[in-house]
Design a protein around this motif. Structure first.
Motif, short mmCIF file in Angstrom:
data_model
loop_
_atom_site.label_atom_id
_atom_site.label_comp_id
_atom_site.label_asym_id
_atom_site.label_seq_id
_atom_site.Cartn_x
_atom_site.Cartn_y
_atom_site.Cartn_z
N MET A 1 7.76 6.62 27.11
CA MET A 1 9.22 6.54 27.13
C MET A 1 9.80 7.36 28.27
N HIS A 2 10.78 6.82 28.98
CA HIS A 2 11.38 7.52 30.10
C HIS A 2 12.06 8.81 29.64
N ALA A 3 12.69 8.76 28.46
CA ALA A 3 13.40 9.94 27.96
C ALA A 3 12.43 11.09 27.71
N GLU A 4 11.23 10.79 27.20
CA GLU A 4 10.24 11.84 26.95
C GLU A 4 9.82 12.49 28.26
N ASP A 5 9.63 11.67 29.30
CA ASP A 5 9.26 12.21 30.61
C ASP A 5 10.38 13.08 31.17
N TYR A 6 11.63 12.65 30.97
CA TYR A 6 12.77 13.37 31.52
C TYR A 6 12.96 14.72 30.82
N TYR A 7 12.91 14.71 29.50
CA TYR A 7 13.17 15.94 28.74
C TYR A 7 11.92 16.79 28.53
N GLY A 8 10.75 16.20 28.72
CA GLY A 8 9.52 16.94 28.46
C GLY A 8 9.32 17.24 26.99
N LYS A 9 9.84 16.37 26.12
CA LYS A 9 9.75 16.55 24.68
C LYS A 9 9.28 15.25 24.03
N ASN A 10 8.62 15.38 22.88
CA ASN A 10 8.27 14.20 22.10
C ASN A 10 9.51 13.67 21.39
N ILE A 11 9.69 12.37 21.41
CA ILE A 11 10.87 11.75 20.78
C ILE A 11 10.41 10.81 19.68
N ILE A 12 11.01 10.95 18.51
CA ILE A 12 10.72 10.08 17.37
C ILE A 12 11.82 9.03 17.28
N LEU A 13 11.45 7.76 17.26
CA LEU A 13 12.43 6.70 17.12
C LEU A 13 12.88 6.64 15.66
N ALA A 14 14.16 6.86 15.43
CA ALA A 14 14.70 6.88 14.07
C ALA A 14 15.51 5.62 13.82
N ASP A 15 15.02 4.76 12.92
CA ASP A 15 15.78 3.55 12.58
C ASP A 15 16.82 3.89 11.51
N ARG A 16 17.61 2.90 11.12
CA ARG A 16 18.68 3.14 10.15
C ARG A 16 18.15 3.71 8.84
N ASP A 17 17.03 3.16 8.36
CA ASP A 17 16.47 3.65 7.09
C ASP A 17 16.12 5.13 7.18
N MET A 18 15.53 5.53 8.29
CA MET A 18 15.14 6.93 8.44
C MET A 18 16.36 7.83 8.48
N VAL A 19 17.40 7.42 9.21
CA VAL A 19 18.60 8.25 9.33
C VAL A 19 19.32 8.36 7.99
N GLU A 20 19.39 7.25 7.25
CA GLU A 20 20.16 7.25 6.01
C GLU A 20 19.38 7.80 4.82
N LEU A 21 18.05 7.65 4.84
CA LEU A 21 17.27 8.02 3.65
C LEU A 21 16.37 9.24 3.85
N SER A 22 16.19 9.65 5.10
CA SER A 22 15.25 10.75 5.35
C SER A 22 15.90 11.86 6.18
N SER A 23 17.13 12.21 5.82
CA SER A 23 17.83 13.25 6.58
C SER A 23 17.11 14.60 6.49
N ASP A 24 16.47 14.87 5.35
CA ASP A 24 15.73 16.13 5.22
C ASP A 24 14.61 16.22 6.25
N GLU A 25 13.97 15.08 6.49
CA GLU A 25 12.90 15.05 7.49
C GLU A 25 13.46 15.29 8.89
N LEU A 26 14.64 14.72 9.17
CA LEU A 26 15.26 14.90 10.48
C LEU A 26 15.62 16.36 10.73
N MET A 27 16.01 17.05 9.67
CA MET A 27 16.48 18.43 9.82
C MET A 27 15.39 19.47 9.57
N ALA A 28 14.20 19.01 9.33
CA ALA A 28 13.12 19.95 9.04
C ALA A 28 12.96 20.97 10.17
N GLY A 29 13.07 22.25 9.86
CA GLY A 29 12.89 23.30 10.85
C GLY A 29 14.10 23.58 11.71
#
Length: 243
Positions: A1-29
């Protein structure tokens, strides 16, 4: 992914289900390290993202919003003034047995007040066939994006259905002016001013598309729309105030 190369960070693609149902996972840490949630458009253009803020506050996690352009303000590129827009509507994909018309009534309500209407066009992502859904198979259909021409075809069908009803000056007809935009902000951005009939077969290319139904227009707004007219007929309608 171009964004990963630009930021030097791993990026997780979050679909609607993940954003709406797994907010705890998104905010972990996030209470110990910075966690960034990247979106297309402005972060607060969707209620789902407001929900994330409320959940962060509940967990005593500080947050910062970095605003961005979205179609809600970038639509100014077509020349209609933003403060003259009324309620934004969504036009969905019709099916053989589901063809809602409520968006049309909101467009007419805006026009009765002289206001323009921004129409957001449907996006279908990660859809499953009934068979795959019933069998629990994680097989998804290709993404679909409602085009401006399809949206106009649906509007015309509504106009035809209501042809026998009492007409008002705010009602639409096939010769009503509309504006379509595609890929706003990209180098191949496209803007077109046409009648509903013309736009129903006009190809703006790849997504994303949006549609605008104008209300009362200032002379400068009409001049701007002339720049994007797809035919001499449209220019004549604008110059004679035949919208």
């Amino acid at each position: 992914m171009h964004a990963e190369d630009y930021y030097g960070k791993n990026i997780i693609l979050a679909d609607r289900d993940m954003v709406e149902l797994s907010s705890d996972e998104l905010m972990a840490g996030a209470d110990e390290v910075d966690v960034a949630f990247l979106v297309v458009g402005d972060p607060l253009g969707a209620t789902t993202h407001t929900d994330l803020i409320l959940r962060a506050v509940e967990k005593n996690i500080p947050y910062r919003i970095i605003h961005n352009a979205s179609i809600m303000n970038a639509i100014g590129c077509c020349g209609l003034q933003l403060y003259n827009y009324g309620e934004t509507v969504s036009i969905v994909f019709w099916t053989d047995d589901w063809q809602p018309e409520s968006f049309y009534d909101k467009i007419i309500s805006n026009r009765e007040r002289g206001m323009h209407t921004l129409c957001l066009l449907d996006i279908k992502m990660k859809e499953q066939t009934i068979e795959n859904l019933m069998k629990g198979r994680p097989i998804f259909e290709p993404p679909r994006f409602l085009s401006a021409s399809q949206a106009c075809q649906q509007l015309i069908k509504i106009i035809e259905r209501r042809d026998e009803e009492k007409k008002t000056k705010a009602d639409l007809n096939t010769d009503s002016i509309c504006i379509a935009v595609a890929r706003v902000g990209a180098e191949d951005q496209k803007i077109a001013t046409a009648t509903l009939k013309e736009m129903s077969s006009y190809d703006l290319g790849s997504p994303l598309h949006s549609l605008v139904i104008p209300g009362h227009m200032h002379p400068l707004e009409k001049q701007m729309l002339e720049l994007f007219a797809v035919s001499d007929h449209v220019k004549t309608c604008l110059q004679k105030d035949e919208i």
